[in-house]
Design an enzyme around this catalytic site. Structure first.
Site, short mmCIF file in Angstrom:
data_model
loop_
_atom_site.label_atom_id
_atom_site.label_comp_id
_atom_site.label_asym_id
_atom_site.label_seq_id
_atom_site.Cartn_x
_atom_site.Cartn_y
_atom_site.Cartn_z
N HIS A 160 0.46 -0.95 -0.01
CA HIS A 160 0.18 -0.17 -0.55
C HIS A 160 1.25 1.45 0.11
O HIS A 160 0.37 2.00 0.42
CB HIS A 160 -0.87 0.30 0.65
CG HIS A 160 -1.71 -1.27 1.38
ND1 HIS A 160 -2.83 -1.35 1.08
CD2 HIS A 160 -1.63 -2.24 1.70
CE1 HIS A 160 -3.46 -3.05 1.48
NE2 HIS A 160 -2.27 -3.25 2.12
N SER A 281 13.95 20.98 -17.30
CA SER A 281 13.18 21.57 -17.49
C SER A 281 13.33 23.34 -17.82
O SER A 281 14.08 23.54 -17.86
CB SER A 281 12.27 22.13 -15.94
OG SER A 281 11.28 23.56 -15.76
N LYS A 287 15.57 22.55 -11.73
CA LYS A 287 14.48 20.43 -11.67
C LYS A 287 15.86 19.46 -12.74
O LYS A 287 16.58 19.97 -13.24
CB LYS A 287 13.36 20.47 -13.27
CG LYS A 287 11.95 21.97 -12.53
CD LYS A 287 11.93 20.61 -11.04
CE LYS A 287 11.06 20.00 -11.78
NZ LYS A 287 9.69 19.25 -12.21
N GLU A 294 8.79 8.05 -16.86
CA GLU A 294 7.96 8.39 -17.43
C GLU A 294 7.01 7.71 -18.30
O GLU A 294 6.40 7.64 -18.75
CB GLU A 294 7.32 9.62 -17.02
CG GLU A 294 7.62 10.06 -16.20
CD GLU A 294 8.13 11.97 -15.79
OE1 GLU A 294 6.98 13.05 -15.86
OE2 GLU A 294 9.27 12.51 -16.11
#
Ligand code: ARG
Length: 465
Positions: A160, A281, A287, A294
């Site tokens: 979980h 970024s 970043k 992804e």
């Protein structure tokens, strides 16, 4: 005056196909990918036509050498493939006729694009599946190497996404090895399923020319020949199996990606991905984004989509061939590109990532991850498990209130909760001893993980591509 009909079937038609209909139905812009399979197949087929006396030896030789030349021309980007000839099969036939004239018109005797395309696609999937299996082996090797290298690294195991019990990072890596091993088995199955040659089924009913299908299959590298012509030309199970194997593989890669994404957050900080596999970024200078992971997660969607797409294409089709089936190829091609693309990224991305060993180890110390071990201690002292669970639950609540870790409880404190605790109780509370105690096949103890690594290395060596 109507436009001249340039199609192979112009005999029966008075008018040419409307331009928009031609654009709509043509598949050459993607099925050109099958040119090698199509030509190799045609070469083998031309030789069979000698047996049937449709071609003389000399004619077959001329056809074969023209086809070989066409293969080189297409590979070099020098052949003109035209939309008006619809697909790769007709385009190659037209190129052949252009090269050797009327003799080229003899090649299609007894064959149909229906058995032709099914044969091409099977050859293509067989080849690409071998490529995928080799890439999968590389990925498996990297995972096993990482497991070997990290045998001392303890991390929290989760359920979980809540800290659950300590595990070895190696054990975590080996979990993915297991998934990719099953994937390999599925691709091997796809190879078997694709290894059946439809050629000789004609359009749907078989061919009256006495070609030797077995010999043809042998020449084309097929293990078997199809047993029913209607089935052979209308079967795309092998392509669905392929998309299904790709979908499961992508699902595993997507789960791994998800972990890499989470693990490289500031909040987790378990790993740092290399600059080579991350991007910055355009606005935020600080970043470092895990884009490859992804994109893998994202691209899983299109592979699933094509699996459902092809299942849906097939579900309402009466026997035998229907043009709907032309929709099979783009999904297969996209799945090949996607899976091969992702598999070419992962080994490098995993090999170059930095593991923050200390952060993982500290995380495994906080969150009462050895609570189960404490309950099991009581079980060994003859306390029924449910009671032990309750007792340890109270201990955890106590620790939480007093802001301390299980590991730092004294025997005196433990005894306040149960008489069954003795001098050896505090020993079992470290993450290390918890991990070491799972010394059973499949468990996370270092002994067991080492065995798993050994088994994996053997499998990688023996698994056939
Ligand atoms: N391009 C077609 C396909 O991929 C080849 C088979 C065409 N057969 C036909 N009878 N129109 O399905």
């Amino acid at each position: 005056m109507a436009k001249k009909n340039t199609k192979a079937w112009s005999g029966r038609f008075r008018e040419a196909l409307a331009k928009e209909a031609e654009l709509f139905s043509s598949s050459i812009h993607y099925d050109h990918r099958l040119f090698k399979q199509d030509i190799v197949q045609s070469i083998a087929y031309a030789r069979q036509l000698v047996r049937t006396r449709v071609l003389t030896n000399i004619e077959a030789k001329k056809i074969v050498s023209a086809l070989e030349a066409i293969m080189k021309e297409i590979a070099a980007g020098k052949a003109e493939l035209l939309q008006e000839y619809e697909d790769i099969h007709m385009n190659i036939e037209m190129l052949l006729i252009k090269k050797i004239g009327d003799l080229g018109k003899k090649l299609h005797a007894g064959r149909s694009r229906n058995d032709q395309v099914a044969t091409d696609l099977r050859m293509y999937i067989k080849y690409e599946t071998t490529e995928i299996i080799l890439l999968l082996k590389k990925l498996q090797t990297v995972l096993v190497d990482l497991a070997e290298k990290n045998l001392k690294v303890i991390m929290p195991g989760y359920t979980h996404v809540q800290r659950a019990q300590p595990v070895l990072l190696s054990h975590h890596f080996m979990a993915y090895y297991e998934m990719f091993r099953r994937d390999m088995g599925r691709f091997q199955f796809v190879q078997q399923e694709s290894d059946v040659m439809p050629l000789g089924s004609g359009a749907l009913a078989g061919t009256p020319f006495e070609i030797d299908r077995k010999e043809l299959a042998e020449e084309l590298g097929f293990a078997e020949i199809s047993q029913n012509s209607l089935d052979a030309v209308s079967d795309r199970d092998f392509a669905i199996d392929f998309l299904s194997a790709c979908s499961l593989l992508m699902m595993h890669l997507s789960r791994l990606s998800e972990e890499l994404v989470i693990w490289s957050t500031y909040e987790f900080n378990f790993i740092e991905l290399s600059d080579k596999y991350t991007t910055g970024s355009s606005i935020m200078p600080q970043k470092k984004n895990p884009d490859m992971a992804e994109l893998t997660r994202g691209k899983t969607g299109r592979v699933y989509g094509y699996l459902i797409g092809l299942l849906t294409v097939m579900k309402g089709l009466p026997l035998a061939y229907n043009r709907d089936m032309q929709e099979d190829k783009e999904g297969v091609f996209t799945a090949v590109d996607t899976v091969k693309g992702v598999l070419s990224i992962f080994p490098g991305m995993l090999e170059t990532m930095k593991v923050n060993v200390e952060v993982m180890a500290n995380a495994a110390k906080k969150g009462f991850l050895t609570a189960t071990d404490l309950a099991y201690y009581l079980v060994r002292k003859n306390v029924p498990f449910r009671e032990a669970h309750e007792i340890v639950g109270k201990i955890v609540a106590y620790c939480e209130e007093s802001n301390m870790q299980l590991e730092y409880l004294s025997l005196k404190q433990l005894k306040q909760f149960s008489d069954a605790f003795a001098y050896d109780a505090t020993r079992i509370l470290s993450a290390e001893s918890s991990v070491a105690s799972r010394d059973i096949v499949g468990g996370t103890a270092a002994n067991q993980v080492k065995e798993a690594i050994k088994r994996a290395r053997k499998n990688i060596l023996h698994d056939q591509a």
